[in-house]
Every structure is written in structure tokens, then in C-alpha cells.
Design an enzyme around this catalytic site. Structure first.
Site, PDB file in Angstrom:
ATOM      1  N   ASP A  62       0.781  -9.453  16.563  1.00  0.00           N
ATOM      2  CA  ASP A  62       1.062 -10.743  17.217  1.00  0.00           C
ATOM      3  C   ASP A  62       2.558 -10.879  17.491  1.00  0.00           C
ATOM      4  OD1 ASP A  62      -1.567 -11.305  16.838  1.00  0.00           O
ATOM      5  OD2 ASP A  62      -1.253 -12.539  15.047  1.00  0.00           O
ATOM      6  N   ALA A  63       2.872 -11.588  18.580  1.00  0.00           N
ATOM      7  CA  ALA A  63       4.276 -11.731  18.969  1.00  0.00           C
ATOM      8  C   ALA A  63       5.143 -12.237  17.824  1.00  0.00           C
ATOM      9  CB  ALA A  63       4.386 -12.662  20.165  1.00  0.00           C
TER      10      ALA A  63
END
Ligand code: SAH
Length: 538
Positions: A62-63
Site C-alpha cells: 500500500d502507498a
């Protein structure tokens, strides 16, 4: 300005391992594994591509999660790596900062059934500091999202996890810290990425609050973390869609209480509020830290708590005409949003003439404007009217109580090369305008309703709770069948749900069958207060 100073290329020092057909990097928080928009390649593979002629992707992170990501650099390595990932033979270890972890044993296993699937995470306590703990997670099943959910169910959400109500922190405090895998030539590898400094610091002292302003180096690190999230806006946008105006750091949402930093075509505009506004030392450190990223000039805007009690001279000192650091910007300064030019003034008071938080909403309006009659209420410098005109609107009407704002609107139209023939500018109270239009039976196909949360209404101050419903109902009354409305407010206390209900109720009260949907907030305003909805015919 040299963009690479504030928005650096991928740092080769973040390569953890490179051998045997593999490249393993320590991803900074804020870098997505996959580009959300294929035309804007801001993802990790695009950013590390310069390091290897071939890159095979086997994993996502995930970012907001930092840490280890593995790539193959030779096609021949793919089969063995893919097999290990598929058969779950790769051991991935994460570190998470949490509050509320009450389990006394050093090791425990969380077992839940999430959406019909078994979720198993082994947890080891690395360190405790009062309410705070650093946990090591071994995910037996699923992806990192599972750990966020499971820890929340165990009463210990990850700090900075806005979705699950984690404690305040400058980012999601989750880090992929170790990876065990067998290399294509058969070597057992155990790779590690050091604990990010913001995580160790949070464990040590918790949320820094305004203490983040006590130390220049710490402040620079916090700003760097915030800037990283915006890398793609400036460095990955194709030229035709270039955006040179956006928010660089957004207050509390990024661990920077009372501080907003905006980017305007090479210049930084720093807005101070709350306690920070009253701290000359803190402000000076912020201005120095922002200037150190290489902006051509840095402007200071200070919003004191009781602005209405100030004299003119005091008010002027709140937004100095000259930059606090660096060189002055041209005035007006031309900036672009998704390729559309706008004029701003960094030397004319607290407001610059442009609100970047409406970027996605302007994009939506532009794509819906073709052949429509557009009414832009509380139009300010008419940014929504400009994009409507460029999107092919047959007519726009911009309504604002301020004649000078509308004058700047006309300038914006000219600057964007739009002929004014089918565009009207009406200096009037928005409510009075709507009442008149409604009486005359005037109709529009697209209405934009973006009132200030505290402004002057006819006969007193505008308030969301008491004035918005009637105003919104009136706005629906001039919407033709088949028409759409964009409504937004910038008000901390009104939640997204409440706002959507207000708009739904107003449509009903006006006798319109409307489908009202939330518009998610823009990425450069995490934890921001702007709420927006789009109403289309049901
Ligand atoms: N929608 C704009 C920003 C609006 S700012 C944009 O995206 O750029 C709020 C504007 O409301 C200001 O320009 C202010 O002059 C105007 N305003 C305040 N009270 C008003 C009223 N009663 N009627 C019309 N305009 C009003």
C-alpha cells in the site's frame, strides 16, 4: 526551481539488495505500488526503472506502508520467485506502531474471520512505551490490510490509520521490515529495512504535536514525508495535464498542526494558524525548512485566531507583500491545473485567488459541462466557470457578492483565451440571485454551490446549519430536469454523511428526484475539511 530538491528521484541508497536477478528496495511511505491513473506514472516500478533495464513485479505494498519490495531484474528469475510468493513460502515481517495493545504475553496470535476468510497474524511485542507499542507482525494469511483490520479488532489500531481510527501520527505507521526468500540460484536470503525514523520517534515520544516545530531537522523530515505523497502531481503528470498548483503539506492530517504549505508554480506559500501563528521562532524555523527545499520564493500568511479584531496595519503584517525567503513571484503569476491556466497573486492578502482543494471537482465539472448551462454560485475568481467554458458549456453565470473577485474572474477567462460572449458575471448575494432566477423561471443544467462556511449573507452571517438547507433547496429549484449539482463546503464540524443528507433533503424539499454521491477528498489534503457531493437525476 530545481524540482528534484523537493521532489527527488528515487534514492539509490534505498536499494537493499541487488544480485542474482533480484532487486529489493526500501520503499518510502507515500509511494504507490501501482499508478492510480495510467497516464500519471508515479508508481514505484516507474520510479526505480532507471536502476534496471528489466523489472518484474511480484508484490504490492500500500502507498502509505513503507519497506521492502522485491523485483526481478531478469526474466529467468520470474518462475522461481512467482512460485514462492504463490505458495506463501516468502516470509514477510512487518513493524507496526499501535496504541492500546493490552496482551501481556510477548507473543500472541490473532485469529479472525474477515469477509468469510480465515485471517491469522502472529504478533510479537518489540517494545512498549506507556500506551504505545511497537509490534512485529508475521502475516500468515492475506495482505497488510488484514493486519490493520485485525489489530483494530484487538483494540490496538495502527497509529496514523485514519480508516480505522488509529492514534494521531504523520503517516500510517506500518513498515515491511524483513523478507525471507530463496534466490533464483538457491541462496537463502534474509533482507531487512531499518525502522523509519518517524516510527522510532513516535514510539519514543508519541504524537509530537507542535513540538515538531522545535527542531529544524525533524521539521524538514516531516515536510519531506508530506512532499513525497505529492511526487506524482509534479514529476509524473504529462505536460498537457501539468498541475503546478496544489497543497504540499496539510496541517494536522500530516502531523503538522497549524501549518499548510501550498505550491504555486515554483513558489511556496506557507499558512500559519493556531498556536504556531503566535510563535515567531516556530514560524522562522518553518520558513527556513520550506526554503531549504529550493523554492524560488516563500511567502508567509498568518491567520490569527481573532482576525476581525485587527487593525489594517496588523492585518497587512499577516500577509506581507514581499516573500519571507527567496525572490518575489510575478504578480499575477500564471499556474496550471490539469493543463488549464489560472492567475494567482501571492502578494495580495491571505487569499491567492485559487483554491487547489477543488481540483478533482473542477475536473468533474469540466467533463460534464459540454452544451450545458452552468450556474456557478459563490464563484470567487470563477475557476469553475473557466473549466466549464473550456469543457464546452453553452453558457456560464458566475455569481459572487464581491465585484473585485468577479473582475479577477474576467481576467481568468481572458488568460485562458475564452471569449466572454456567453459568460455572465453577476455581483449579487447568491440567495437573492437564486430567488430572482427562480421567480423568472430561469433554468440551468449544472449548478455549482460552494458557499463559504462563514461569510456574509443578506442580513447577517452565513451559517451551514441554518442557511445551507434553504440555499441548497433554492439551488435545486433552478436545476432543469436532467441537471446535476456539485455542492461542497469547507467546514470541520459537518461530516461527509451529514452533508450528503443535507443535500438529499434539499433535493426532496425542492421536489427533485436526485441521486447524491460522495466525492472522495483529494490526495493532497489528507484529513482535510472540504466535503463534496455530486447530485445527478435519479
Ligand atoms: N467556489 C470558489 C471559492 C468560493 S470562496 C472556488 O472554488 O474558487 C467564497 C466566495 O463567496 C467569496 O468569493 C465571497 O466573496 C463569496 N460570498 C460570500 N458571501 C456571499 C453571498 N452572500 N453571496 C454571494 N457570494 C458570497
Amino acid at each position: 526551481m530545481d524540482l528534484a530538491r523537493a521532489f527527488p528521484d528515487f534514492d539509490p541508497a534505498r536499494v537493499v539488495f541487488r544480485d542474482d536477478g533480484l532487486l529489493v528496495v526500501d520503499k518510502p511511505a507515500g509511494v504507490p505500488s501501482q499508478a492510480a491513473d495510467p497516464e500519471v506514472p508515479d508508481d514505484l516500478p516507474s520510479r526505480v526503472r532507471s536502476l534496471a533495464a528489466y523489472l518484474g513485479t511480484h508484490q504490492r505494498l500500500d502507498a502509505e506502508t513503507s519497506g521492502l519490495v522485491l523485483f526481478t531484474t531478469e526474466r529467468t528469475a520470474n518462475a522461481s520467485i512467482a512460485e514462492q510468493f504463490e505458495k506463501r513460502r516468502v516470509k514477510k515481517t512487518y513493524l507496526a506502531c499501535v496504541t492500546g495493545w493490552r496482551v501481556q504475553d510477548q507473543r500472541t496470535t490473532l485469529r479472525h474471520v474477515l469477509e468469510g476468510k480465515q485471517a491469522v497474524t502472529h504478533v510479537r511485542v518489540v517494545e512498549r512505551r506507556g500506551e504505545r507499542a511497537l509490534l512485529e507482525l508475521d502475516l500468515e494469511t492475506g495482505r497488510t490490510h488484514q493486519a490493520r483490520d485485525q489489530l483494530t479488532r484487538a483494540g490496538a489500531p495502527i497509529a496514523g490509520d485514519r480508516m480505522y481510527g488509529g492514534a494521531r501520527a504523520p503517516r500510517l505507521m506500518l513498515h515491511a521490515s524483513a523478507l525471507e526468500i530463496t534466490s533464483p540460484s538457491g541462496k537463502k536470503l534474509r533482507l531487512t529495512a531499518p525502522t523509519p525514523s518517524e516510527m522510532s520517534e513516535w514510539l519514543e515520544v508519541g504524537d509530537l504535536g507542535t513540538r515538531v516545530y522545535d527542531d529544524g531537522a525533524r521539521l524538514r523530515a516531516a515536510l519531506g514525508l508530506a512532499f513525497e505523497r505529492r511526487w506524482g502531481l509534479l514529476r509524473a503528470m504529462p505536460l498537457a495535464r501539468a498541475t503546478t498548483v496544489f497543497r504540499l503539506a496539510n496541517e494536522e492530517g500530516e502531523g503538522l498542526p497549524g501549518l499548510a504549505v501550498d505550491y504555486y508554480g515554483g513558489y511556496g506559500v506557507v499558512s500559519f494558524s493556531g498556536d504556531l501563528a503566535a510563535s515567531p521562532d516556530g514560524k522562522a524555523r518553518v520558513l527556513d525548512a520550506v526554503a531549504s527545499f529550493g523554492f524560488d520564493g516563500v511567502y508567509d500568511k498568518t491567520r490569527p485566531k481573532h482576525a476581525s479584531a485587527l487593525s489594517d496595519a496588523e492585518r497587512e503584517a499577516m500577509a506581507p507583500v514581499t516573500p519571507a525567503r527567496g525572490a518575489p513571484a510575478p504578480s499575477p503569476l500564471s499556474v496550471t491545473e490539469e493543463g488549464v491556466p489560472f492567475l494567482v497573486r501571492l502578494d495580495a492578502g491571505l487569499a491567492t485567488g485559487f483554491y487547489a482543494d477543488q481540483r478533482k471537482n473542477r475536473k468533474r465539472v469540466r467533463s460534464h459541462a459540454a452544451k450545458r448551462r452552468v450556474l456557478n454560485l459563490f464563484s470567487y475568481t470563477c475557476s469553475f466557470s473557466v473549466v466549464s467554458a473550456l469543457g464546452g458549456a453553452s453558457r456560464t453565470v458566475s455569481v459572487d457578492a464581491s465585484a473585485s473577485a468577479l473582475e479577477r474572474g474576467r481576467e481568468s477567462f481572458a488568460h485562458a483565451g475564452i471569449d466572454l460572449a456567453t459568460h455572465d458575471f453577476v455581483a449579487m448575494d447568491a440567495r437573492a440571485y437564486l430567488e430572482r432566477a427562480s421567480r423568472r423561471g430561469e433554468l440551468f443544467d449544472l449548478v455549482i454551490l460552494d458557499p463559504p462556511s462563514f461569510g456574509t449573507a443578506k442580513g447577517g452571517r452565513f451559517s451551514i446549519a441554518s442557511d445551507f438547507p434553504a440555499l441548497c433547496k433554492l439551488a435545486f429549484s433552478v436545476l432543469d430536469a436532467g441537471g446535476s449539482m456539485l455542492a461542497s463546503i469547507n467546514h470541520q464540524k459537518t461530516t461527509q454523511d451529514r452533508f450528503r443528507h443535507m443535500v438529499e433533503d434539499a433535493a426532496r424539499a425542492a421536489g427533485k428526484a436526485a441521486k447524491v454521491r460522495d466525492i472522495p477528498p483529494p490526495l493532497d489534503y489528507p484529513g482535510g475539511h472540504m466535503k463534496a457531493v455530486w447530485s445527478s437525476p435519479a
